[in-house]
Design an enzyme around this catalytic site. Structure first.
Site, mmCIF file in Angstrom:
data_model
loop_
_atom_site.group_PDB
_atom_site.id
_atom_site.type_symbol
_atom_site.label_atom_id
_atom_site.label_comp_id
_atom_site.label_asym_id
_atom_site.label_seq_id
_atom_site.Cartn_x
_atom_site.Cartn_y
_atom_site.Cartn_z
ATOM 1 N N SER A 30 33.295 46.808 38.600
ATOM 2 C CA SER A 30 34.198 47.896 38.202
ATOM 3 C C SER A 30 33.438 49.037 37.555
ATOM 4 O O SER A 30 32.706 48.835 36.574
ATOM 5 C CB SER A 30 35.220 47.399 37.167
ATOM 6 O OG SER A 30 36.195 46.636 37.789
ATOM 7 N N HIS A 61 36.371 50.192 42.622
ATOM 8 C CA HIS A 61 35.467 49.469 43.527
ATOM 9 C C HIS A 61 35.471 50.195 44.854
ATOM 10 O O HIS A 61 36.487 50.230 45.544
ATOM 11 C CB HIS A 61 35.963 48.033 43.748
ATOM 12 C CG HIS A 61 35.786 47.154 42.556
ATOM 13 N ND1 HIS A 61 34.864 46.151 42.493
ATOM 14 C CD2 HIS A 61 36.418 47.153 41.365
ATOM 15 C CE1 HIS A 61 34.924 45.554 41.318
ATOM 16 N NE2 HIS A 61 35.874 46.142 40.613
ATOM 17 N N HIS A 83 37.743 39.774 44.188
ATOM 18 C CA HIS A 83 37.934 38.894 43.031
ATOM 19 C C HIS A 83 38.820 37.710 43.405
ATOM 20 O O HIS A 83 39.680 37.824 44.282
ATOM 21 C CB HIS A 83 38.623 39.654 41.886
ATOM 22 C CG HIS A 83 37.851 40.830 41.387
ATOM 23 N ND1 HIS A 83 37.822 42.019 42.062
ATOM 24 C CD2 HIS A 83 37.084 40.990 40.282
ATOM 25 C CE1 HIS A 83 37.059 42.877 41.383
ATOM 26 N NE2 HIS A 83 36.600 42.273 40.307
ATOM 27 N N TYR A 85 41.250 36.689 41.731
ATOM 28 C CA TYR A 85 42.657 37.005 41.428
ATOM 29 C C TYR A 85 43.348 37.778 42.546
ATOM 30 O O TYR A 85 44.568 37.937 42.538
ATOM 31 C CB TYR A 85 42.806 37.749 40.094
ATOM 32 C CG TYR A 85 42.130 39.102 40.018
ATOM 33 C CD1 TYR A 85 42.615 40.195 40.735
ATOM 34 C CD2 TYR A 85 41.018 39.294 39.218
ATOM 35 C CE1 TYR A 85 41.990 41.427 40.661
ATOM 36 C CE2 TYR A 85 40.390 40.516 39.133
ATOM 37 C CZ TYR A 85 40.875 41.581 39.866
ATOM 38 O OH TYR A 85 40.267 42.792 39.804
ATOM 39 N N GLU A 86 42.564 38.284 43.513
ATOM 40 C CA GLU A 86 43.213 38.965 44.639
ATOM 41 C C GLU A 86 43.931 37.954 45.539
ATOM 42 O O GLU A 86 44.696 38.345 46.434
ATOM 43 C CB GLU A 86 42.193 39.805 45.416
ATOM 44 C CG GLU A 86 41.696 41.004 44.590
ATOM 45 C CD GLU A 86 40.608 41.797 45.295
ATOM 46 O OE1 GLU A 86 40.938 42.568 46.212
ATOM 47 O OE2 GLU A 86 39.430 41.630 44.935
ATOM 48 N N ALA A 113 32.282 45.057 34.457
ATOM 49 C CA ALA A 113 32.842 45.603 33.212
ATOM 50 C C ALA A 113 33.489 44.431 32.486
ATOM 51 O O ALA A 113 34.071 43.548 33.127
ATOM 52 C CB ALA A 113 33.877 46.670 33.519
ATOM 53 N N MET A 211 36.613 38.977 34.540
ATOM 54 C CA MET A 211 37.299 38.271 35.625
ATOM 55 C C MET A 211 36.434 38.149 36.883
ATOM 56 O O MET A 211 36.970 38.044 37.988
ATOM 57 C CB MET A 211 38.591 39.019 35.974
ATOM 58 C CG MET A 211 39.512 39.291 34.795
ATOM 59 S SD MET A 211 40.892 40.362 35.271
ATOM 60 C CE MET A 211 41.534 40.826 33.655
ATOM 61 N N SER A 212 35.124 38.210 36.734
ATOM 62 C CA SER A 212 34.281 38.239 37.940
ATOM 63 C C SER A 212 32.927 37.593 37.693
ATOM 64 O O SER A 212 32.747 36.858 36.728
ATOM 65 C CB SER A 212 34.062 39.696 38.365
ATOM 66 O OG SER A 212 33.222 40.354 37.428
ATOM 67 N N ASN A 235 35.753 47.865 26.917
ATOM 68 C CA ASN A 235 36.828 47.861 25.900
ATOM 69 C C ASN A 235 36.560 46.695 24.962
ATOM 70 O O ASN A 235 35.802 45.787 25.301
ATOM 71 C CB ASN A 235 38.199 47.652 26.585
ATOM 72 C CG ASN A 235 38.219 46.374 27.415
ATOM 73 O OD1 ASN A 235 37.718 46.351 28.549
ATOM 74 N ND2 ASN A 235 38.764 45.313 26.857
ATOM 75 N N HIS A 247 43.564 49.122 32.616
ATOM 76 C CA HIS A 247 42.412 49.273 33.530
ATOM 77 C C HIS A 247 41.863 50.701 33.520
ATOM 78 O O HIS A 247 40.665 50.902 33.753
ATOM 79 C CB HIS A 247 42.811 48.851 34.960
ATOM 80 C CG HIS A 247 41.654 48.785 35.921
ATOM 81 N ND1 HIS A 247 40.560 47.958 35.742
ATOM 82 C CD2 HIS A 247 41.406 49.462 37.068
ATOM 83 C CE1 HIS A 247 39.699 48.118 36.732
ATOM 84 N NE2 HIS A 247 40.174 49.030 37.551
#
Ligand code: HPA
Length: 272
Positions: A30, A61, A83, A85-86, A113, A211-212, A235, A247
């Site tokens: 990201s 992306h 990812h 989560y996709e 990120a 998440m990656s 963040n 996001h």
């Protein structure tokens, strides 16, 4: 995962991609999309042209494979990742690593990120991963054992290569970037964490959360690659900072850190 599907994907890469072994493979996460400096671009392939990979659905992306030269090195870069989560399974997540493996590439730099958990971290800092905690509890190597992907029970003790970590530190020192070593907690997403979850991850030793990355680094390490990974703290994690998470904040932090990201990768390529 079906090896035949990877054969189909590999078949759509031009021969030039397999002629010379890339010195380095890169995955840009990201906001890292514009972080490549090139002397010469040899190949560009949009993800939508690669069967089994498909277009990334995440803002920030770009979704493009690039083979390029910089400082005499050959680099194979994946600009954007898929990812877990996709919801389309592991194949799309680890396909870039499998293609790098087939190209003979032995070194990987993964970027992402992440949310900062360690209280010393501020948005815009870089964290060089020394280890991770897989909180998703599932693993891209689950399934029929494919010998080309390493042993059935691969060792992950030193998943992040010390020599590569040292090269990243040397670059950060030269560039005067704020970096620290840290442990990455991998969550499935797509929701951000609760404040209680972040307190629990902190107690477990995590410095950043995201998440990656872990699926790719686990797969690459199992295949015998030397692996490095860097997080941009986009963040402060839930409950560490007091603002709600969004996001667009991740994208904005990446935009501000762009020149540092670009310089760090350029320097790393030259040290490979
Ligand atoms: N949590 C999980 N993933 C993330 C975060 C976060 O705070 N920031 C960027 N990716």
């Amino acid at each position: 995962m079906r090896k035949e599907d990877f054969d189909t994907a590999a078949g759509c890469f031009p021969d030039v991609c397999f002629n010379d072994i890339p010195d380095l493979g890169i995955i840009l996460g990201s906001g890292w999309g514009d972080a490549l400096k090139m002397d010469e671009c040899l190949v560009r392939i949009p993800y939508s042209d690669i069967p089994m990979l498909g277009q990334t659905t995440v803002q920030g992306h770009s979704g493009e494979f690039i083979l390029y030269r910089l400082a005499g090195r050959l680099v194979a870069a994946w600009c954007g990742r898929r990812h877990f989560y996709e919801g389309e399974g592991w194949e799309k997540v680890v396909l870039p690593i499998e293609i790098l493996r087939r190209m003979g590439c032995e070194k990987l730099l993964a970027t992402n990120a992440a949310g900062g958990i360690n209280p010393l971290l501020k948005a815009g800092d870089f964290v060089i991963l020394t280890d991770h905690i897989n909180l998703v509890g599932i693993n891209p190597l689950i399934g029929t054992h494919v010998p080309e992907w390493g042993p059935r029970f691969p060792d992950m003790t030193d998943i992040y290569s010390r020599p590569l970590i040292e090269k990243l530190h040397a670059g950060a020192r030269k560039l005067d970037l704020r970096v620290m070593d840290g442990i990455y907690a991998f969550t499935s997403g797509p929701c951000y964490e609760t404040a209680a979850e972040i307190r629990a991850y902190k107690a477990q030793g995590a410095d950043v959360v995201g998440m990656s990355t872990v699926p790719e680094t686990v797969f690459a390490k199992a295949c015998g690659m030397q692996v490095a990974a860097v997080s941009l703290v986009s963040n402060l994690a839930a409950g560490i900072g007091h603002a709600p998470l969004d996001h667009s904040e991740v994208i904005a932090a990446a935009e501000r850190a762009k020149s540092g990201m670009k310089a760090l990768i350029e320097d790393f390529v030259a040290r490979i």
